[in-house]
Design an enzyme around this catalytic site. Structure first.
Site, PDB file in Angstrom:
ATOM      1  N   ILE A 194      10.130   4.079   4.886  1.00  0.00           N
ATOM      2  CA  ILE A 194      11.261   4.630   4.131  1.00  0.00           C
ATOM      3  C   ILE A 194      12.146   3.582   3.470  1.00  0.00           C
ATOM      4  CG2 ILE A 194      11.371   6.732   5.531  1.00  0.00           C
ATOM      5  CD1 ILE A 194      13.719   5.429   7.065  1.00  0.00           C
ATOM      6  N   TYR A 200       8.179   3.017  -3.044  1.00  0.00           N
ATOM      7  CA  TYR A 200       8.493   4.074  -2.069  1.00  0.00           C
ATOM      8  C   TYR A 200       8.530   5.434  -2.769  1.00  0.00           C
ATOM      9  CZ  TYR A 200      11.485   7.094   0.790  1.00  0.00           C
ATOM     10  OH  TYR A 200      12.012   8.158   1.491  1.00  0.00           O
ATOM     11  N   ASN A 244      20.770  12.233   0.616  1.00  0.00           N
ATOM     12  CA  ASN A 244      21.059  11.141   1.568  1.00  0.00           C
ATOM     13  C   ASN A 244      21.661  11.668   2.867  1.00  0.00           C
ATOM     14  OD1 ASN A 244      21.431  10.099  -1.405  1.00  0.00           O
ATOM     15  ND2 ASN A 244      20.748   8.372  -0.176  1.00  0.00           N
ATOM     16  N   VAL A 265      26.423   5.006   5.526  1.00  0.00           N
ATOM     17  CA  VAL A 265      27.530   5.557   6.305  1.00  0.00           C
ATOM     18  C   VAL A 265      27.604   4.879   7.672  1.00  0.00           C
ATOM     19  CG1 VAL A 265      28.380   7.626   7.498  1.00  0.00           C
ATOM     20  CG2 VAL A 265      27.570   7.791   5.133  1.00  0.00           C
ATOM     21  N   ILE A 319      29.466  -3.866  -0.467  1.00  0.00           N
ATOM     22  CA  ILE A 319      28.866  -2.883  -1.361  1.00  0.00           C
ATOM     23  C   ILE A 319      27.946  -3.599  -2.337  1.00  0.00           C
ATOM     24  CG2 ILE A 319      29.338  -1.236  -3.215  1.00  0.00           C
ATOM     25  CD1 ILE A 319      32.022  -0.653  -1.856  1.00  0.00           C
TER      26      ILE A 319
END
Length: 315
Positions: A83, A147, A176, A191, A206
């Site tokens: 993933i 992917y 998500n 998160v 970020i």
């Protein structure tokens, strides 16, 4: 029912397992633990419904053949996959083998026993959202990483078994997903990573400008969606999305978590070519066909996840 769950020791798989066991089904889990963790399912070990945990790969055709021959599953929830987007860019062969060829091996066994297939795909197959109504299942796809490319290829194989053989199959594309038991490092856990860093008093980093948006779905809502897709013939031969229906920029997500702009940094993006600038889900089809809607708001979900990280010592 006799149910096979591949990738059941993973983050979402763990919650799918919990729901299936709570509903009284007989469950077999296959996971090679490349992404999943045995600790995720340790609370189910003594559950009478969990018949077997097999540490094995879906690329092991003999193992799959033996399992299906012995138990003749009625549903296969196929969540096992590589993933990580960056891993797929660095090593596309492994992702293609696991996500596409592995899915083919699962399909071949399901075809023998007319086992319904619920195939876990991803919102990462979509092109960016240009519509305020959100991304429907008819939205253009754009395999911007190996992917996503492997998932699109596997989706097409899954649907081909419905049209060619009449095998009940469904492709599901959750957006998500976040929540308890998600790893606090690595791909897809923005998160969890942000919450862990916040609780440790660290900065939140970020990638890129942080203007990219995500539609964040709480994991128990996602698991309800996944399970429902297995028990409804209305979605056979279909592709179905699930998301919260609201998107948030990564900048705003970071601010929601830390409430301190000085704790937010922007760093160079590791794979800007595979970034999707805007992801916003339209789940109308899931509501119509499965009577599914998300129940947990982002604010509630963030609090539940933060509490889990604190109480489990994941910080």
């Amino acid at each position: 029912m006799n149910i096979l769950l591949t990738g059941g020791a993973g983050f979402i798989g763990r919650w799918v397992a919990k729901q299936l066991l709570s509903e009284g089904h007989q469950l077999w889990i296959v996971d090679d633990l490349s992404n999943g963790r045995e600790v995720n399912i340790e609370e189910f070990v003594s559950h009478s419904g969990l018949k077997q945990f097999i540490k094995g790969s879906i690329l092991d055709e003999k193992m799959l053949e033996g399992l299906f021959e012995q138990h003749q599953f009625e549903i296969c929830y196929h969540l096992a996959a590589s993933i990580n987007v960056q891993d797929s860019i660095d090593d596309p062969r492994t992702t293609f083998n696991n996500d596409t060829i592995g899915t083919f091996y699962v399909l071949e066994q399901c075809r023998k026993y007319n086992t319904k297939v619920v195939f876990m795909s991803t919102c990462m197959v979509y092109d960016r959202c240009m519509d305020s109504e959100g991304i429907t299942e008819l939205h253009p796809t754009k395999p911007a990483s190996p992917y996503a490319g492997a998932k699109v290829a596997a989706e097409n194989m899954v649907l081909s078994y419905y049209f060619a053989y009449g095998l009940p199959t469904v492709v599901i594309r959750p957006f998500n997903t976040y929540g308890p038991f998600q790893k606090t490092g690595g791909e897809g856990g923005v998160v969890a990573i942000f919450l862990k860093n916040h609780l440790n008093g660290l900065d939140l980093n970020i990638y890129g400008e942080g203007t990219q948006t995500r539609d964040l779905l709480y994991v128990e809502d996602c698991a309800r969606f996944v399970v429902a897709a297995g028990f409804s013939s209305s979605v056979d031969g279909e592709i179905v999305n699930a998301g919260l229906g609201n998107d948030i920029s990564i900048n705003d997500l970071a601010l929601e978590i830390t409430n301190d702009p000085s704790k937010i940094n922007h760093v160079e993006h590791i794979h800007p070519q595979s970034e999707i600038q805007k992801l916003l889900c339209n789940s109308n089809k899931a509501k119509q066909l499965l009577n599914w809607e998300p129940k947990v708001t982002l604010k509630e979900g963030l609090k539940l996840t933060e509490n889990w990280i604190q109480t489990t010592g994941m910080i």
